[in-house]
Structures are given as structure tokens and as C-alpha cells.
Design an enzyme around this catalytic site. Structure first.
Site, PDB file in Angstrom:
ATOM      1  N   MET A  41      70.350  60.134  44.853  1.00  0.00           N
ATOM      2  CA  MET A  41      69.401  59.022  44.718  1.00  0.00           C
ATOM      3  C   MET A  41      68.502  58.880  45.939  1.00  0.00           C
ATOM      4  SD  MET A  41      69.965  58.069  41.736  1.00  0.00           S
ATOM      5  CE  MET A  41      68.791  56.743  41.693  1.00  0.00           C
TER       6      MET A  41
ATOM      7  N   ALA B  34      74.026  55.435  39.289  1.00  0.00           N
ATOM      8  CA  ALA B  34      74.427  55.901  40.624  1.00  0.00           C
ATOM      9  C   ALA B  34      74.214  54.801  41.650  1.00  0.00           C
ATOM     10  CB  ALA B  34      73.611  57.128  41.015  1.00  0.00           C
TER      11      ALA B  34
ATOM     12  N   SER C  10      78.707  51.709  45.437  1.00  0.00           N
ATOM     13  CA  SER C  10      79.021  50.536  44.625  1.00  0.00           C
ATOM     14  C   SER C  10      80.086  49.630  45.229  1.00  0.00           C
ATOM     15  CB  SER C  10      79.483  50.995  43.231  1.00  0.00           C
ATOM     16  OG  SER C  10      80.774  51.563  43.304  1.00  0.00           O
TER      17      SER C  10
ATOM     18  N   THR D   5      74.049  43.688  38.528  1.00  0.00           N
ATOM     19  CA  THR D   5      75.414  43.235  38.783  1.00  0.00           C
ATOM     20  C   THR D   5      75.533  41.725  38.948  1.00  0.00           C
ATOM     21  OG1 THR D   5      77.107  43.206  40.528  1.00  0.00           O
ATOM     22  CG2 THR D   5      74.925  43.893  41.202  1.00  0.00           C
TER      23      THR D   5
ATOM     24  N   GLU E 234      77.161  40.437  41.176  1.00  0.00           N
ATOM     25  CA  GLU E 234      77.110  40.163  42.626  1.00  0.00           C
ATOM     26  C   GLU E 234      75.769  39.544  43.030  1.00  0.00           C
ATOM     27  OE1 GLU E 234      79.449  40.686  45.426  1.00  0.00           O
ATOM     28  OE2 GLU E 234      80.610  40.353  43.621  1.00  0.00           O
TER      29      GLU E 234
ATOM     30  N   TYR F  93      75.095  45.220  49.709  1.00  0.00           N
ATOM     31  CA  TYR F  93      75.101  45.801  48.353  1.00  0.00           C
ATOM     32  C   TYR F  93      74.300  44.923  47.405  1.00  0.00           C
ATOM     33  CZ  TYR F  93      76.950  46.691  43.639  1.00  0.00           C
ATOM     34  OH  TYR F  93      77.080  46.918  42.290  1.00  0.00           O
TER      35      TYR F  93
ATOM     36  N   LYS G  93      70.801  45.602  45.412  1.00  0.00           N
ATOM     37  CA  LYS G  93      70.737  45.509  43.945  1.00  0.00           C
ATOM     38  C   LYS G  93      69.707  44.453  43.499  1.00  0.00           C
ATOM     39  CE  LYS G  93      73.896  48.418  42.195  1.00  0.00           C
ATOM     40  NZ  LYS G  93      73.713  49.314  41.039  1.00  0.00           N
TER      41      LYS G  93
HETATM   42  P1  NDP Z   1      81.430  54.147  40.766  1.00  0.00           P
HETATM   43  O1  NDP Z   1      81.494  53.854  42.211  1.00  0.00           O
HETATM   44  O2  NDP Z   1      82.675  54.478  40.008  1.00  0.00           O
HETATM   45  O3  NDP Z   1      80.398  55.334  40.496  1.00  0.00           O
HETATM   46  C1  NDP Z   1      79.193  55.436  41.226  1.00  0.00           C
HETATM   47  C2  NDP Z   1      78.538  56.754  40.901  1.00  0.00           C
HETATM   48  O4  NDP Z   1      77.349  56.877  41.680  1.00  0.00           O
HETATM   49  C3  NDP Z   1      79.390  57.983  41.219  1.00  0.00           C
HETATM   50  O5  NDP Z   1      79.126  58.975  40.260  1.00  0.00           O
HETATM   51  C4  NDP Z   1      78.852  58.416  42.569  1.00  0.00           C
HETATM   52  O6  NDP Z   1      79.064  59.773  42.867  1.00  0.00           O
HETATM   53  C5  NDP Z   1      77.389  58.132  42.364  1.00  0.00           C
HETATM   54  N1  NDP Z   1      76.612  58.034  43.594  1.00  0.00           N
HETATM   55  C6  NDP Z   1      76.853  57.258  44.667  1.00  0.00           C
HETATM   56  N2  NDP Z   1      75.896  57.419  45.590  1.00  0.00           N
HETATM   57  C7  NDP Z   1      75.033  58.334  45.090  1.00  0.00           C
HETATM   58  C8  NDP Z   1      73.836  58.941  45.569  1.00  0.00           C
HETATM   59  N3  NDP Z   1      73.338  58.647  46.762  1.00  0.00           N
HETATM   60  N4  NDP Z   1      73.211  59.819  44.766  1.00  0.00           N
HETATM   61  C9  NDP Z   1      73.712  60.163  43.554  1.00  0.00           C
HETATM   62  N5  NDP Z   1      74.838  59.632  43.046  1.00  0.00           N
HETATM   63  C10 NDP Z   1      75.481  58.728  43.818  1.00  0.00           C
HETATM   64  O7  NDP Z   1      80.707  52.888  40.074  1.00  0.00           O
HETATM   65  P2  NDP Z   1      80.878  52.305  38.587  1.00  0.00           P
HETATM   66  O8  NDP Z   1      80.909  53.421  37.635  1.00  0.00           O
HETATM   67  O9  NDP Z   1      81.942  51.289  38.595  1.00  0.00           O
HETATM   68  O10 NDP Z   1      79.506  51.500  38.446  1.00  0.00           O
HETATM   69  C11 NDP Z   1      78.336  52.125  37.916  1.00  0.00           C
HETATM   70  C12 NDP Z   1      77.118  51.328  38.356  1.00  0.00           C
HETATM   71  O11 NDP Z   1      77.200  49.989  37.868  1.00  0.00           O
HETATM   72  C13 NDP Z   1      76.932  51.203  39.864  1.00  0.00           C
HETATM   73  O12 NDP Z   1      75.549  51.191  40.106  1.00  0.00           O
HETATM   74  C14 NDP Z   1      77.523  49.845  40.195  1.00  0.00           C
HETATM   75  O13 NDP Z   1      76.927  49.328  41.366  1.00  0.00           O
HETATM   76  C15 NDP Z   1      77.140  49.060  38.955  1.00  0.00           C
HETATM   77  N6  NDP Z   1      78.013  47.977  38.574  1.00  0.00           N
HETATM   78  C16 NDP Z   1      79.360  48.203  38.397  1.00  0.00           C
HETATM   79  C17 NDP Z   1      80.170  47.183  37.948  1.00  0.00           C
HETATM   80  C18 NDP Z   1      81.635  47.380  37.751  1.00  0.00           C
HETATM   81  O14 NDP Z   1      82.351  46.377  37.640  1.00  0.00           O
HETATM   82  N7  NDP Z   1      82.130  48.623  37.647  1.00  0.00           N
HETATM   83  C19 NDP Z   1      79.608  45.839  37.633  1.00  0.00           C
HETATM   84  C20 NDP Z   1      78.180  45.749  37.823  1.00  0.00           C
HETATM   85  C21 NDP Z   1      77.425  46.781  38.263  1.00  0.00           C
HETATM   86  P3  NDP Z   1      80.489  60.301  43.466  1.00  0.00           P
HETATM   87  O15 NDP Z   1      81.424  60.362  42.282  1.00  0.00           O
HETATM   88  O16 NDP Z   1      80.135  61.613  44.033  1.00  0.00           O
HETATM   89  O17 NDP Z   1      80.920  59.282  44.478  1.00  0.00           O
HETATM   90  P1  GDR Z   2      83.695  43.394  43.686  1.00  0.00           P
HETATM   91  O1  GDR Z   2      85.049  44.196  43.390  1.00  0.00           O
HETATM   92  O2  GDR Z   2      83.477  43.163  45.123  1.00  0.00           O
HETATM   93  O3  GDR Z   2      83.709  42.207  42.774  1.00  0.00           O
HETATM   94  O4  GDR Z   2      82.592  44.456  43.227  1.00  0.00           O
HETATM   95  P2  GDR Z   2      86.363  44.407  44.251  1.00  0.00           P
HETATM   96  O5  GDR Z   2      87.396  44.807  43.289  1.00  0.00           O
HETATM   97  O6  GDR Z   2      86.127  45.282  45.429  1.00  0.00           O
HETATM   98  O7  GDR Z   2      86.681  42.916  44.807  1.00  0.00           O
HETATM   99  C1  GDR Z   2      86.921  41.831  43.922  1.00  0.00           C
HETATM  100  C2  GDR Z   2      87.443  40.651  44.716  1.00  0.00           C
HETATM  101  O8  GDR Z   2      88.763  40.947  45.180  1.00  0.00           O
HETATM  102  C3  GDR Z   2      88.875  40.534  46.532  1.00  0.00           C
HETATM  103  N1  GDR Z   2      89.933  41.303  47.196  1.00  0.00           N
HETATM  104  C4  GDR Z   2      89.918  42.624  47.443  1.00  0.00           C
HETATM  105  N2  GDR Z   2      88.999  43.572  47.135  1.00  0.00           N
HETATM  106  C5  GDR Z   2      89.292  44.859  47.490  1.00  0.00           C
HETATM  107  N3  GDR Z   2      88.414  45.831  47.149  1.00  0.00           N
HETATM  108  N4  GDR Z   2      90.418  45.196  48.174  1.00  0.00           N
HETATM  109  C6  GDR Z   2      91.370  44.264  48.515  1.00  0.00           C
HETATM  110  O9  GDR Z   2      92.381  44.573  49.118  1.00  0.00           O
HETATM  111  C7  GDR Z   2      91.109  42.912  48.115  1.00  0.00           C
HETATM  112  N5  GDR Z   2      91.803  41.756  48.250  1.00  0.00           N
HETATM  113  C8  GDR Z   2      91.092  40.795  47.685  1.00  0.00           C
HETATM  114  C9  GDR Z   2      87.496  40.770  47.118  1.00  0.00           C
HETATM  115  O10 GDR Z   2      87.339  40.035  48.321  1.00  0.00           O
HETATM  116  C10 GDR Z   2      86.618  40.303  45.962  1.00  0.00           C
HETATM  117  O11 GDR Z   2      86.435  38.927  46.022  1.00  0.00           O
HETATM  118  C11 GDR Z   2      82.737  45.185  42.019  1.00  0.00           C
HETATM  119  C12 GDR Z   2      82.013  46.519  42.185  1.00  0.00           C
HETATM  120  O12 GDR Z   2      82.277  47.320  41.059  1.00  0.00           O
HETATM  121  C13 GDR Z   2      80.517  46.305  42.296  1.00  0.00           C
HETATM  122  O13 GDR Z   2      79.854  47.572  42.266  1.00  0.00           O
HETATM  123  C14 GDR Z   2      80.043  45.472  41.103  1.00  0.00           C
HETATM  124  O14 GDR Z   2      78.667  45.221  41.225  1.00  0.00           O
HETATM  125  C15 GDR Z   2      80.815  44.165  41.030  1.00  0.00           C
HETATM  126  O15 GDR Z   2      82.199  44.459  40.928  1.00  0.00           O
HETATM  127  C16 GDR Z   2      80.416  43.334  39.823  1.00  0.00           C
END
Ligand code: NDP
Ligand code: GDR
Length: 363
Positions: A69, A91, A94, A137, A139, A161, A165
Site C-alpha cells: 500500500m 490492507a 490494523s 472502522t 474506531e 490508526y 482511517k
Molecule cells: P489483518 O491485520 O488480519 O489483515 C491486514 C492485511 O493487510 C494483511 O493481509 C496484511 O498483510 C495486509 N497489509 C498490512 N500492511 C500492508 C501494506 N503496507 N501493504 C499491503 N498489505 C498490507 O486485518 P483484518 O483482516 O482484521 O481487517 C481487514 C481490514 O479491515 C483492515 O483494514 C482493518 O483495519 C479493517 N477493519 C477490521 C476490523 C476487524 O474487526 N477485523 C473492523 C474494522 C475495520 P500481512 O498478512 O503480510 O501482514
Molecule cells: P481493537 O481490538 O483495538 O478494538 O481493534 P483489540 O482486540 O486489539 O482490542 C479490543 C479491546 O481490548 C482491550 N484489551 C486488549 N487488547 C489487546 N490487543 N491485547 C490485550 O492484552 C488487551 N487487554 C485488553 C483493548 O484495550 C481494547 O479496548 C480491532 C482491530 O481489528 C482494528 O483494526 C479494527 O478497526 C477495530 O477492531 C474495529
């Protein structure tokens, strides 16, 4: 469209949790799917290996391309070569906590990355043809003044982040308004599943519950137990992404379950599923989860997991998605937690080791 009226999709972030679910869904619907993966020093395609067909061995509708990206020329070339009908920009760097440590990189990938893709569409004069989905998101809402959050709730991002976004959200809206692009935001609340990254709190908990129950781990260290999230299943949410791009008009949609639960509640349900009943004694930093059966402390709070600025509670209202897209989440909270714990227990029983996710990889 490519041959035989088949649609073509380009998915960035195809190796991530959502990318893998989405690729599966689109292939099932008959799409040709191009996925963008990053070069890594070790294999990073574990979630999609079963979809891959060696091109030497036969026809495939699923192809992978190297990309990043942060590399505009690469993205332009990929859009040109793959000629997609739909682009799903998933991508991103995240992880919210990691974004405090890598704010500039996060902005580059998560804010400027989507801009680069949108510009690629314009440069290639594909505005009329391509539909664009941006992974926005919950967030964005931060500690919103309003509960539940809808498409009309004001944004108040609380991390590098979320700020990145925020730019991505608005540049998507801007390209829709300025250039007539079919560009949409899915404002997705947390969604999880057995392939969730190991450093997000849900998977960290379910892996630990499985490992502690199997006698492979002593204790789980967590941060803020009182944070509340609206947790759904990724499988349901990628269906919503697809539906957003099938609309005649582009738009922005919240996808959420409408339920909110604390990290503490998630841990209780997960540990119970693994046969470990948790009791909480103490408050704040001293807080710990004691196993009712043995009296052993299984969960401790470690302040290093506290965020510099926290999002305390999120709860979405997906009424627009329900009414316009006909989308509803199918998986309930308890079933989600159980599915994740069961998968982690099965993986351990099948010989997986804790080294599959090293101890230093917990955020
Ligand atoms: P993941 O972290 O599981 O996946 C992120 C993906 O982006 C991976 O394939 C990663 O590659 C790739 N990536 C990261 N940086 C780059 C870069 N610089 N160039 C190309 N590819 C890159 O995230 P999720 O699948 O959980 O989430 C998908 C999207 O949705 C993200 O944009 C996230 O911010 C957003 N989102 C997620 C939510 C959730 O609850 N899961 C909620 C709301 C939004 P690699 O495998 O090599 O690390
Ligand atoms: P979030 O997910 O920040 O909501 O982002 P995460 O699971 O990291 O945290 C959720 C909440 O849990 C609390 N927390 C902890 N979090 C982590 N990671 N590790 C810990 O040990 C822990 N203990 C407590 C955090 O403080 C937070 O409040 C995810 C990602 O997928 C984003 O990319 C996406 O946009 C949002 O969800 C919606």
C-alpha cells in the site's frame, strides 16, 4: 467483466483475516479474484493456502500478486493488469496499539494507501467501471457521545490508526463526490473468528484458554478488562462488504451486531468453554481472574497493555445495512467465542505448539 460474464475482484490485504474470508466468498460466487500480498521473509499465506492452485497444475480463478500500500506505481500497475470490476481495500496496519509505536507508517499504509488506489482508478480512467470498498472502522467513533453509533454519529478518533482511517474514510467520500466514483465505506465493528490475528484480544484470550486448559501455559496477561466491544463474526461481515458494492448507488454503512460485551465477559465465556470457571478478585491493576475450581490465578492485568488513549465502549446500530442491504449478522456472541475456543483447543490437540505465535508477539 472478464470472460463468460464473470466479475473480477482485486483484494488488498488478502492474506489477512477478512481478505481470506472475502476471497472464499467471491470465488464461491464465481468471481475471478486477484489478491495482493506482501513480500515477507517467511510464509504469510497460511489463511489462503487452501485456495491456491499452482498455475502449472491447472486453471485457477485465484491469483496472487506482490504489492504494498506504500508503493503507488505498484498499485497502478496492479489495477491496470487485473482490470477489476470491484476493488476491496482491506490492507492496513490494523493493530491499534501498534499504531502508537508506528504512527507514520500507519498513516502511510492506512491513509495514503487508499488515496493511492483511488488515484490509480483515476489515472487509468476506470471511474466508470470500478467499484471501490474501503475498510472503515468503528474506531473512528472513539469515545463517542452517542450510543449506539450509527452512520450519523460524529467521529472522534483516539489513536494514530483511527486518525489514519479517518482520512481514508473522507477521501473515499471525497472521490465519490468529486469524481462520481462508486466508492463506499463499510464502518465495521470488531469481527473475529478462528483465524483472527493472535495479538487481538479475542484470539489472545481463546488461545490462552485452550493452552492453559491443556497445561501448556500458566497465566494470561491482559490490559483493560472493562473495555467493551461489539463483537461479530468475520464470515458474516465479508458478506456485508460484498452487498455494499452490489448497490446501484455507493454509500456508507455500519455493520455491527448491536450487542456490546466487556473483555472480562469475553474471557469468562472463553475460559468456561475450556472448562475453567473464572472468578474476579481485586480491582484495577491488582485485578486478577482466579479459577474457581483450583484457586489458581489464571488471568492477571499487566499495565503494559493499557493504551495511551483508550476507546472505552462501542456498540453499533446496523439498521441502515438491514434495511438497504438486507444484511444481518448470523453469529451470536456466545457461539463466536465457543467456535474460537474450540478451534484453538482442536489445534493444540492436533499438535500445534505455542511457538506458532511466540510470546513476544502479544500487544
Ligand atoms: P489483518 O491485520 O488480519 O489483515 C491486514 C492485511 O493487510 C494483511 O493481509 C496484511 O498483510 C495486509 N497489509 C498490512 N500492511 C500492508 C501494506 N503496507 N501493504 C499491503 N498489505 C498490507 O486485518 P483484518 O483482516 O482484521 O481487517 C481487514 C481490514 O479491515 C483492515 O483494514 C482493518 O483495519 C479493517 N477493519 C477490521 C476490523 C476487524 O474487526 N477485523 C473492523 C474494522 C475495520 P500481512 O498478512 O503480510 O501482514
Ligand atoms: P481493537 O481490538 O483495538 O478494538 O481493534 P483489540 O482486540 O486489539 O482490542 C479490543 C479491546 O481490548 C482491550 N484489551 C486488549 N487488547 C489487546 N490487543 N491485547 C490485550 O492484552 C488487551 N487487554 C485488553 C483493548 O484495550 C481494547 O479496548 C480491532 C482491530 O481489528 C482494528 O483494526 C479494527 O478497526 C477495530 O477492531 C474495529
Amino acid at each position: 467483466m472478464s470472460g463468460a460474464g464473470r466479475k473480477t475482484a482485486l483484494i488488498t490485504g488478502v492474506t489477512g483475516q477478512d481478505g481470506a474470508w472475502l476471497a472464499r466468498l467471491l470465488l464461491d460466487k464465481g468471481y475471478t479474484v486477484h489478491g495482493v500480498k506482501r513480500r515477507a521473509s517467511s510464509f504469510n499465506t497460511g489463511r489462503i493456502d487452501d485456495l491456491y492452485v499452482d498455475p502449472h497444475e491447472g486453471e485457477t480463478r485465484f491469483r496472487l500478486h506482490y504489492g504494498d500500500m506504500t508503493d503507488a506505481t505498484n498499485l497502478i500497475r496492479l489495477v491496470q493488469e487485473t482490470q477489476p470490476d470491484e476493488i476491496y481495500n482491506l490492507a492496513a496496519q490494523s493493530h491499534v496499539m501498534v499504531s502508537f509505536e508506528t504512527p507514520e507508517y500507519t498513516a502511510n499504509a492506512d491513509a495514503l494507501g487508499p488515496l493511492r488506489l483511488l488515484e490509480a482508478i483515476r489515472i487509468l480512467k476506470m471511474e466508470e467501471r470500478v467499484r471501490f470498498y474501503q475498510a472503515s472502522t468503528s474506531e473512528l467513533y472513539g469515545n463517542a457521545g452517542e450510543t449506539p453509533q450509527t452512520e450519523a454519529t460524529a467521529f472522534a478518533p483516539r489513536s494514530p490508526y483511527a486518525v489514519a482511517k479517518l482520512y481514508a474514510y473522507w477521501i473515499t467520500v471525497n472521490y465519490r463526490e468529486a469524481y462520481g466514483l462508486h466508492a463506499s465505506n463499510g464502518i465495521l465493528f470488531n469481527h473475529e473468528g478462528p483465524t483472527r490475528g493472535e495479538t487481538f484480544v479475542t484470539r489472545k484470550i481463546t488461545r490462552a484458554a485452550a493452552a492453559i486448559a491443556a497445561g501448556r501455559q500458566g497465566c494470561l496477561y491482559l490490559g483493560n478488562l472493562d473495555a467493551r466491544r461489539d463483537w461479530g463474526h468475520a464470515r458474516d461481515y465479508v458478506e456485508g462488504m460484498w452487498r455494499i458494492l452490489q448497490q446501484d448507488a455507493p454509500g456508507d454503512y455500519v455493520l455491527a451486531t448491536g450487542e456490546t460485551h466487556s473483555v472480562r465477559a469475553f474471557a469468562e465465556v472463553a475460559f468456561a468453554r475450556a472448562g475453567l470457571a473464572l472468578d474476579w478478585r481485586g480491582r484495577g491493576v491488582e485485578e486478577r481472574g482466579v479459577c474457581r475450581a483450583t484457586g489458581r490465578t489464571l488471568v492477571r492485568v499487566d499495565p503494559r497493555y493499557f493504551r495511551p488513549a483508550e476507546v472505552n465502549a462501542l456498540q453499533g446500530d446496523a439498521v441502515r445495512a438491514r434495511e438497504v442491504l438486507g444484511w444481518r449478522p448470523k453469529t451470536r456472541f456466545r457461539d463466536l467465542v465457543h467456535e474460537m475456543v474450540d478451534a484453538d483447543m482442536a489445534a493444540l490437540a492436533g499438535g500445534a505448539t505455542m511457538q506458532d505465535a511466540p510470546a513476544f508477539a502479544d500487544e
